[in-house]
Each structure stands twice: as structure tokens, then as C-alpha cells.
Scaffold this motif. Structure first.
Motif, PDB file in Angstrom:
ATOM      1  N   ASP A 170       6.756  -0.567   1.180  1.00 31.86           N
ATOM      2  CA  ASP A 170       7.049  -1.054   2.529  1.00 31.86           C
ATOM      3  C   ASP A 170       6.187  -0.341   3.567  1.00 31.86           C
ATOM      4  N   GLU A 171       5.992   0.962   3.370  1.00 34.70           N
ATOM      5  CA  GLU A 171       5.142   1.722   4.300  1.00 34.70           C
ATOM      6  C   GLU A 171       3.696   1.238   4.233  1.00 34.70           C
ATOM      7  N   ALA A 172       3.226   0.960   3.026  1.00 40.69           N
ATOM      8  CA  ALA A 172       1.846   0.488   2.873  1.00 40.69           C
ATOM      9  C   ALA A 172       1.674  -0.891   3.498  1.00 40.69           C
ATOM     10  N   LYS A 173       2.697  -1.715   3.403  1.00 31.30           N
ATOM     11  CA  LYS A 173       2.624  -3.037   4.030  1.00 31.30           C
ATOM     12  C   LYS A 173       2.523  -2.910   5.549  1.00 31.30           C
ATOM     13  N   ALA A 174       3.309  -2.002   6.124  1.00 32.92           N
ATOM     14  CA  ALA A 174       3.268  -1.810   7.582  1.00 32.92           C
ATOM     15  C   ALA A 174       1.915  -1.291   8.027  1.00 32.92           C
ATOM     16  N   THR A 175       1.368  -0.379   7.277  1.00 31.16           N
ATOM     17  CA  THR A 175       0.041   0.162   7.618  1.00 31.16           C
ATOM     18  C   THR A 175      -1.004  -0.933   7.554  1.00 31.16           C
ATOM     19  N   LEU A 176      -0.907  -1.814   6.575  1.00 27.08           N
ATOM     20  CA  LEU A 176      -1.864  -2.911   6.450  1.00 27.08           C
ATOM     21  C   LEU A 176      -1.750  -3.863   7.632  1.00 27.08           C
ATOM     22  N   GLU A 177      -0.531  -4.167   8.039  1.00 26.74           N
ATOM     23  CA  GLU A 177      -0.339  -5.061   9.190  1.00 26.74           C
ATOM     24  C   GLU A 177      -0.915  -4.440  10.460  1.00 26.74           C
ATOM     25  N   LYS A 178      -0.738  -3.144  10.616  1.00 27.00           N
ATOM     26  CA  LYS A 178      -1.280  -2.454  11.790  1.00 27.00           C
ATOM     27  C   LYS A 178      -2.803  -2.497  11.786  1.00 27.00           C
ATOM     28  N   SER A 179      -3.377  -2.296  10.615  1.00 27.51           N
ATOM     29  CA  SER A 179      -4.845  -2.316  10.513  1.00 27.51           C
ATOM     30  C   SER A 179      -5.378  -3.718  10.789  1.00 27.51           C
ATOM     31  N   GLU A 180      -4.703  -4.711  10.270  1.00 26.29           N
ATOM     32  CA  GLU A 180      -5.165  -6.086  10.476  1.00 26.29           C
ATOM     33  C   GLU A 180      -5.070  -6.472  11.956  1.00 26.29           C
ATOM     34  N   ALA A 181      -4.073  -5.912  12.648  1.00 26.35           N
ATOM     35  CA  ALA A 181      -3.904  -6.261  14.076  1.00 26.35           C
ATOM     36  C   ALA A 181      -5.031  -5.723  14.944  1.00 26.35           C
TER      37      ALA A 181
END
Length: 405
Positions: A110-121
Motif C-alpha cells: 500500500d505504501e509503494a502504491k501511494a509513492t507511485l501515485e505521488k510520483s506520477e502526479a
């Protein structure tokens, strides 16, 4: 006078008794097998041998080994939450063996998913900033500001790739909390219980998984005999027009029973043991009923070719002090004689010879250890079955005479 009569009576009784003993002695002397008569010939089982083509074999000892074996270890650490297999049972490839508590690994995903979403933004903003500097390139924007915008966009895209890889790693670790069977096989006893803590790639295995169908049988042979064996197999296969893979190998189990499936040579070790002077020969057998288990001791009979000659069953033969094969025969005069064979070859439960014997010779099968040469015997025609036991043929029944018309 009375004394004279009494003495006469005594003499008469004695004479009658002596006459009776004399008659009994004559009867006993004339009786068959009596002390004064000839002993009848002892019956012995004999086999009338004849020349035939027989397989040449060699017998090697060996032990069974699993076709595949794997010590199952965890690749992630944690507490064992569930054991999903029954010890000693068969499992299929992909079946769940152990379940490790996954809470921390799911949180990492879940943490890795959030980090990915932040990077994509951050990528669209960096890209829009670069496009703005491209439009202002001819209206006063400096070259440095334009290059910084390019760098910012590239860094944003790299951050997305890094976050995506971190998510993939977290997902792999989550999946590894389920320890699954890598292939079909039978499970050993588990070394851990529910609630035990395990670590990634630990020294002690959780359990061992073995595939035993098919199964390997590893045979050992001296380096000298191996050369002879290879030559014999090559010669036999050339005569049959086949290759080494078609060499028949049959097993005898620990209890003496014959294994039904025929095996083949899988490989031969290309090195000689410096301690034993032997070479390992690995053979392969089908094991659909799981009769052969790893570690079991067996004897393998390898067919190396065929040859014509006379078969002497092993039960009817012995070895003299020089190691030569000997056997006893009944000659034309119904007397026992011992023959020595300087050369003999193994053929299943028999020895194959060519010298000193001819068609129709009567080989003694039983009791030859207690029969001396030149003793007169009564031959009883017999046969030997596939397992080496003596069988006396049942005489054929004659048809009843046809009624006279």
C-alpha cells in the motif's frame, strides 16, 4: 526216568526255537534292502539340457534416489500462520505449503502504491513547465531555465519508474508469504509449527519435497568391470541393432520380489571415486505405484547381450577351490560324475557354458551335495521354473481305450 524225560523235553524246545530263528534270518537276508541285500539306487531330480540362445546378464547393487528433491525454505521472514499440507502426502506443483503472516508486507504494498501515485502526479506539472519555457525561449527566458525544466521532467519520470519497481518488489514479497510446491512430489515431516518465526533464506529447511515417479536407481561398479560392461553392452547392442538406451535393466526388491517395470541407463559418472575405486551408474525407472522409496536397497540385473550355449541353473552348480564352476551329471550308466567348466557367464538365475556338455546330458538339480561320484542313482526328469525352483512335470493322462464295436 522222569529226569530223562524232562531233559528230552528241554532239548526239543531248544531245537524248535533254533529252527525258527534260522527261518527268520533267511527271510530277513532275502528281504529287499535288508542287511544282506543291495541298497536300491537313490532317486535324483535331473534336467535334460540342450543348447539355446540366452541373455547375458550382470548383477549390481544400488540404492534408490528421488528424481527431484528440494529443501523448502522461506524467502521472506515472519510468523508461520498456516500449514496447508498433510505430512507424507502428495502435492501438486503450485499447491500451498506454508502461509506466513502477511500484514507488514501488505502495508508495504500500500505504501509503494501511494509513492507511485505521488510520483506520477508530478510528471504532468513538470511537463507543463517545460512547455511554457519552450514558448518563452524567444521572448526572454534564459537557456538555463529551459534546461532546468527539462531536468525536472526527466527526474519526475525516473521517480515514477523507481516507485513502480518498489511496488513490484513489495508485491513479490507479499506473494512470497505463500510458500508453494515447486513441483509434484511427496512431502516430508515439517520442521516448523504454526507460530514459529522464520527468516528469509534460513539454514534449516521448513520441509523436504521429493518427486519419486520416475525414480533414480544409482548403481556402483568397479572401474575395471565398468569397462568390460560397456564393451559387452556395445557388442550386444550392435548384434541387436539398437543403442545403449535400450539396454534392459530389471530390479529385485529387498524382499526378493521382481519389480515389474524395466529401466534404462540414464547416465554414468565421468569420474572414479578415489576412495572406493568405483563408478556410479544412474538408471531411471517408472514408479507409478510408489513401491520404490528413496534410500531403498535393490539389486539390478542388466542385460548386456545374447549368446548360444547350455544353461546350468545356479542351484545346481557350485565352485571348487580354484573358483571354477562345477556341476554333477548322470552318465549313460546311471552313475554320478562331476564336470568342471573353466569358462562360464551369468544369465539370469543360471550360468551359460559351452564346453564339456552336449544336448541331452542329464544335470542333477537337487541333493548333489550328498551324492558322491560313481554312485548309482535313479534319474527323475524334472524342470526349473523362472525363479529357480525344481518342478517335477505331471505325467500326461492317456486317453481311455475306445469301446470295441
Amino acid at each position: 526216568m522222569a529226569g530223562h524225560l524232562k531233559l528230552s523235553s528241554i532239548l526239543l524246545v531248544a531245537a524248535i526255537a533254533l529252527a525258527g530263528c534260522s527261518d527268520d534270518g533267511k527271510k530277513q537276508a532275502g528281504a529287499p534292502g535288508g542287511a544282506g541285500g543291495a541298497k536300491p539306487p537313490s532317486p535324483v531330480s535331473v534336467l535334460a539340457i540342450k543348447k539355446s540362445s540366452a541373455p547375458l546378464t550382470t548383477v549390481l547393487s544400488g540404492r534408490a534416489e528421488a528424481f527431484q528433491s528440494a529443501d523448502i525454505r522461506p524467502r521472506v521472514g515472519g510468523i508461520i500462520k498456516d500449514i496447508a499440507f498433510k505430512e507424507g502426502n502428495f502435492v501438486k506443483a503450485g499447491d500451498l505449503l506454508y502461509k506466513i503472516d502477511e500484514d507488514t508486507y501488505r502495508a508495504a504494498v500500500d505504501e509503494a502504491k501511494a509513492t507511485l501515485e505521488k510520483s506520477e502526479a508530478s510528471v504532468p506539472a513538470a511537463q507543463a513547465n517545460l512547455q511554457r519555457y519552450e514558448r518563452l525561449a524567444n521572448t526572454g527566458a534564459s537557456q538555463k531555465e529551459f534546461e532546468d525544466a527539462q531536468t525536472t521532467l526527466l527526474q519526475a519520470k525516473a521517480a515514477v519508474s523507481e516507485s513502480r519497481a518498489a511496488l513490484q518488489t513489495a508485491q513479490i514479497n507479499l506473494d512470497l508469504t505463500e510458500v508453494k510446491a515447486p513441483f509434484d512430489g511427496v512431502t516430508s515431516a515439517t520442521n516448523y509449527s504454526i507460530g514459529n518465526v522464520v527468516t528469509a533464506s534460513q539454514t534449516e529447511s521448513l520441509m523436504t519435497l521429493r518427486k519419486i515417479n520416475p525414480i533414480y536407481i544409482t548403481l556402483n561398479e568397479s572401474s575395471v568391470n565398468l569397462l568390460r560392461l560397456r564393451t559387452a553392452i556395445a557388442d550386444g547392442n550392435r548384434k541387436r541393432g539398437s543403442d545403449a538406451d535400450t539396454t534392459d535393466i530389471r530390479l529385485t526388491m529387498e524382499d526378493g520380489t521382481e519389480y515389474t517395470h524395466v529401466g534404462k541407463i540414464d547416465m554414468s559418472e565421468m569420474a572414479v571415486s578415489t576412495t572406493t575405486g568405483t563408478v556410479s551408474i544412474r538408471t531411471l525407472f517408472e514408479n507409478p505405484d510408489n513401491l520404490i522409496l528413496p534410500g531403498m536397497y535393490v539389486r539390478a540385473t542388466i542385460t548386456v547381450g545374447e549368446e548360444e550355449g547350455y544353461l546350468i541353473p545356479q542351484r545346481a552348480a557350485s565352485r571348487n577351490a580354484n573358483g571354477d564352476l562345477t556341476a554333477k551329471f548322470v552318465n549313460a550308466d546311471s552313475k554320478v560324475e562331476t564336470r568342471t567348466f573353466r569358462s562360464s557367464k551369468l544369465s539370469g538365475n543360471s550360468w551359460l557354458v559351452n564346453d564339456g556338455v552336449k544336448d541331452g546330458d542329464q544335470l542333477i538339480l537337487d541333493g548333489f551335495q550328498w551324492i558322491t561320484d560313481n554312485a548309482t542313482v535313479k534319474p527323475v526328469p524334472s524342470e526349473v521354473d523362472s525363479k529357480g525352483f525344481v518342478v517335477t512335470p505331471t505325467p500326461a493322462k492317456t486317453a481311455p481305450d475306445a469301446p470295441k464295436s
